[in-house]
Design a protein around this motif. Structure first.
Motif, PDB file in Angstrom:
ATOM      1  N   TYR B  31       0.830  -1.199   0.000  1.00 41.59           N
ATOM      2  CA  TYR B  31       0.000   0.000   0.000  1.00 41.59           C
ATOM      3  C   TYR B  31       0.871   1.258   0.000  1.00 41.59           C
ATOM      4  O   TYR B  31       1.821   1.383   0.783  1.00 41.59           O
ATOM      5  N   TYR B  48      -4.274   6.775  -3.707  1.00 43.55           N
ATOM      6  CA  TYR B  48      -3.637   5.656  -3.041  1.00 43.55           C
ATOM      7  C   TYR B  48      -3.568   4.470  -3.988  1.00 43.55           C
ATOM      8  O   TYR B  48      -4.244   4.429  -5.029  1.00 43.55           O
ATOM      9  N   MET B  50      -3.314   0.143  -3.779  1.00 41.53           N
ATOM     10  CA  MET B  50      -3.329  -1.078  -2.979  1.00 41.53           C
ATOM     11  C   MET B  50      -2.240  -2.045  -3.419  1.00 41.53           C
ATOM     12  O   MET B  50      -1.819  -2.910  -2.652  1.00 41.53           O
ATOM     13  N   LYS B  97      -3.165  -1.306   4.961  1.00 41.48           N
ATOM     14  CA  LYS B  97      -3.597   0.016   4.500  1.00 41.48           C
ATOM     15  C   LYS B  97      -3.250   1.077   5.541  1.00 41.48           C
ATOM     16  O   LYS B  97      -3.768   2.179   5.490  1.00 41.48           O
ATOM     17  N   GLY B  98      -2.370   0.737   6.469  1.00 41.28           N
ATOM     18  CA  GLY B  98      -2.043   1.682   7.524  1.00 41.28           C
ATOM     19  C   GLY B  98      -3.136   1.798   8.550  1.00 41.28           C
ATOM     20  O   GLY B  98      -3.111   2.677   9.401  1.00 41.28           O
ATOM     21  N   ASP B  99      -4.104   0.885   8.483  1.00 39.90           N
ATOM     22  CA  ASP B  99      -5.265   1.043   9.353  1.00 39.90           C
ATOM     23  C   ASP B  99      -5.296   0.003  10.469  1.00 39.90           C
ATOM     24  O   ASP B  99      -6.332  -0.240  11.068  1.00 39.90           O
ATOM     25  N   LEU B 105       1.124   3.415   8.885  1.00 39.83           N
ATOM     26  CA  LEU B 105       1.634   4.183   7.763  1.00 39.83           C
ATOM     27  C   LEU B 105       3.035   4.687   8.083  1.00 39.83           C
ATOM     28  O   LEU B 105       3.291   5.195   9.174  1.00 39.83           O
TER      29      LEU B 105
END
Lengths: 113, 116
Positions: B31, B48, B50, B97-99, B105
């Protein structure tokens, strides 16, 4: 656009004091709430994060408090130091395929000596 | 050292002159994302990706293009820059996804762009 509302925009705290930054969200599907810290001239970096199954998470002088019913979470910096002076961003995301982090607008913290 | 590298750090250009800001990561992250940071507006996502050849619009994609031909590189292209694109730009990457806390991130150090 899913929003995360952050306050205050700026904050001045004396050395040794407690810094408190607040965030509120709307989407109840959010399930991950990180805080990022950004020093001048640098990119943001993950500071601490929480999931909604706990009400508080503490790492050293940094604590996240989470209120699921109020849809609010906050960052507390205990014994604030001049080295904590930075911009802080709260964020939120949900566990879905194409969801990405939504950031708050940031809080500039200045800790005076 | 694991890092996200952006170039250049500072760029001054004139309206309409095409430019590219490069971004490279050495962490084999799938990502990657571009953000712009403006006073009072925080971090806003531009585009962004993926994975290789997979890109999607963020919140403020107008006036920007991206490409993801290789996993490590994610350049940001301004084909006809305008003064309202004067901003501080950040590239970021993550394994997810940095989530999630185990896939945060990782940001570069930013590119400050001025369009006159």
């Amino acid at each position: 656009q899913q929003q995360v509302k952050q306050s205050p925009q700026s904050l001045i705290v004396q050395k040794g004091g407690i810094s408190i930054i607040n965030c509120a969200y709307e989407n109840t599907a959010f399930d991950y709430f990180p805080w990022y810290q950004q020093f001048p001239g640098k990119g943001p970096a993950l500071l601490i994060a929480i999931r909604p199954d706990v009400s508080e998470k503490k790492e050293g002088r940094f604590t996240i408090s989470f209120n699921k019913s109020a849809k609010q979470f906050s960052l507390h910096i205990m014994d604030s130091q001049p080295g904590d002076s930075a911009t802080y961003f709260c964020a939120a995301s949900m566990d879905s395929g194409y969801s990405t982090l939504t950031f708050g607008k940031g809080t500039m913290l200045l800790v005076s000596p | 050292e694991a890092q996200v590298t952006q170039n250049p750090r500072y760029l001054i250009t004139v309206t309409g002159k095409k430019l590219t800001v490069t971004c490279s990561q050495n962490m084999n992250h799938e990502y990657m994302s571009w953000y712009r940071q403006d006073p009072g507006l925080g971090l806003r996502q531009i585009y962004y990706s993926m994975n290789v050849e997979v890109t999607d619009k963020g919140d403020v994609p107008e006036g920007y293009k991206v490409s993801r031909k290789e996993k490590r590189n994610f350049p940001l292209i301004l084909e006809s820059p305008s003064p309202n694109q004067t901003s501080l730009y950040f590239c970021a990457s993550s394994q997810g996804k940095g989530d999630r806390v185990n896939s945060p991130l990782h940001f570069g150090n930013g590119t400050r762009l001025t369009v006159t």
